[in-house]
Design a protein around this motif. Structure first.
Motif, PDB file in Angstrom:
ATOM      1  N   ALA A  44       0.817  -1.212   0.000  1.00  0.00           N
ATOM      2  CA  ALA A  44       0.000   0.000   0.000  1.00  0.00           C
ATOM      3  C   ALA A  44       0.851   1.263   0.000  1.00  0.00           C
ATOM      4  CB  ALA A  44      -0.936   0.007   1.199  1.00  0.00           C
ATOM      5  N   ALA A  45       2.005   1.209   0.685  1.00  0.00           N
ATOM      6  CA  ALA A  45       2.869   2.390   0.764  1.00  0.00           C
ATOM      7  C   ALA A  45       4.249   1.963   1.252  1.00  0.00           C
ATOM      8  CB  ALA A  45       2.286   3.421   1.713  1.00  0.00           C
ATOM      9  N   LEU A  46       5.207   2.821   1.007  1.00  0.00           N
ATOM     10  CA  LEU A  46       6.570   2.647   1.484  1.00  0.00           C
ATOM     11  C   LEU A  46       6.967   3.942   2.174  1.00  0.00           C
ATOM     12  CD1 LEU A  46       9.135   0.817   1.416  1.00  0.00           C
ATOM     13  CD2 LEU A  46       9.802   2.079  -0.633  1.00  0.00           C
ATOM     14  N   LYS A 122      13.524   1.784   5.419  1.00  0.00           N
ATOM     15  CA  LYS A 122      12.300   1.634   4.634  1.00  0.00           C
ATOM     16  C   LYS A 122      11.322   0.728   5.368  1.00  0.00           C
ATOM     17  CE  LYS A 122      14.872   1.988   0.340  1.00  0.00           C
ATOM     18  NZ  LYS A 122      15.293   1.291  -0.877  1.00  0.00           N
ATOM     19  N   LYS A 123      10.101   1.241   5.498  1.00  0.00           N
ATOM     20  CA  LYS A 123       9.037   0.460   6.126  1.00  0.00           C
ATOM     21  C   LYS A 123       7.930   0.240   5.104  1.00  0.00           C
ATOM     22  CE  LYS A 123       6.466   2.297   9.326  1.00  0.00           C
ATOM     23  NZ  LYS A 123       5.937   2.817  10.601  1.00  0.00           N
ATOM     24  N   ARG A 132       6.258  -3.825   7.911  1.00  0.00           N
ATOM     25  CA  ARG A 132       7.542  -4.466   8.215  1.00  0.00           C
ATOM     26  C   ARG A 132       8.664  -3.601   7.676  1.00  0.00           C
ATOM     27  NH1 ARG A 132      10.400  -7.931   4.222  1.00  0.00           N
ATOM     28  NH2 ARG A 132       9.303  -7.654   2.277  1.00  0.00           N
ATOM     29  N   TRP A 133       9.796  -3.652   8.380  1.00  0.00           N
ATOM     30  CA  TRP A 133      10.986  -2.942   7.943  1.00  0.00           C
ATOM     31  C   TRP A 133      11.703  -3.774   6.895  1.00  0.00           C
ATOM     32  CZ3 TRP A 133      11.566   1.977   9.082  1.00  0.00           C
ATOM     33  CH2 TRP A 133      10.899   2.480  10.192  1.00  0.00           C
TER      34      TRP A 133
END
Length: 148
Positions: A44-46, A122-123, A132-133
């Motif tokens: 969905a997103a970073l 980055k998550k 999650r990372w």
């Protein structure tokens, strides 16, 4: 000279390349790489987090190393931070030189070292609500090692 910049908002790759090349008739090659958020199976997103002073300083050090290795290359690095959606640009590397080999090599070097030496965290945020990372990848380390 290779400039480095951090920003949260989008960038215009064409405008960035035009600015780099403006008024230059001594250049025979321009290479540009844009990294995008990939929509992997429900991503969905970073979110990219960083420590501003440290991250920009490391980006500038990477740019300085590239300029030392390829003295005739001009360039710029733009790296975004914050929450990004699939399809949005994350990073832009633009290089230009009198000859294509140097422009390509410098662009590859910049990306390889940015992926492994610039302190970004980055998550991933998934459509099901989990996060999650992102862990470092051995393939990125191997790509960067070839420049040692």
């Amino acid at each position: 000279m290779i400039a480095a910049r951090l920003q949260s908002g989008p960038f215009d790759p064409a405008a960035e390349q035009a600015a780099l090349l403006a008024g230059r008739t001594d250049l025979g090659a321009a290479v540009q790489f844009t990294g995008l958020v990939r929509a992997d199976d429900g991503l969905a997103a970073l979110t990219l987090e960083h420590y501003p002073g440290m991250t920009l300083a490391q980006m500038q050090a990477i740019a300085a190393e590239a300029a030392k290795r390829w003295p005739g290359v001009l360039g710029s690095i733009i790296h975004r931070h914050g929450r990004l959606l699939p399809g949005e640009p994350i990073v832009l590397v633009t290089t230009a030189s009198p000859h294509r080999g140097d422009a390509f090599a410098a662009a590859q070097f910049l990306m390889d070292w940015l992926k492994t030496k610039a302190p970004f965290w980055k998550k991933e945020e998934w459509a099901n609500g989990t996060t999650r990372w992102v862990e470092a990848k051995a393939s990125d380390d191997a790509a960067a090692d070839r420049w040692a």
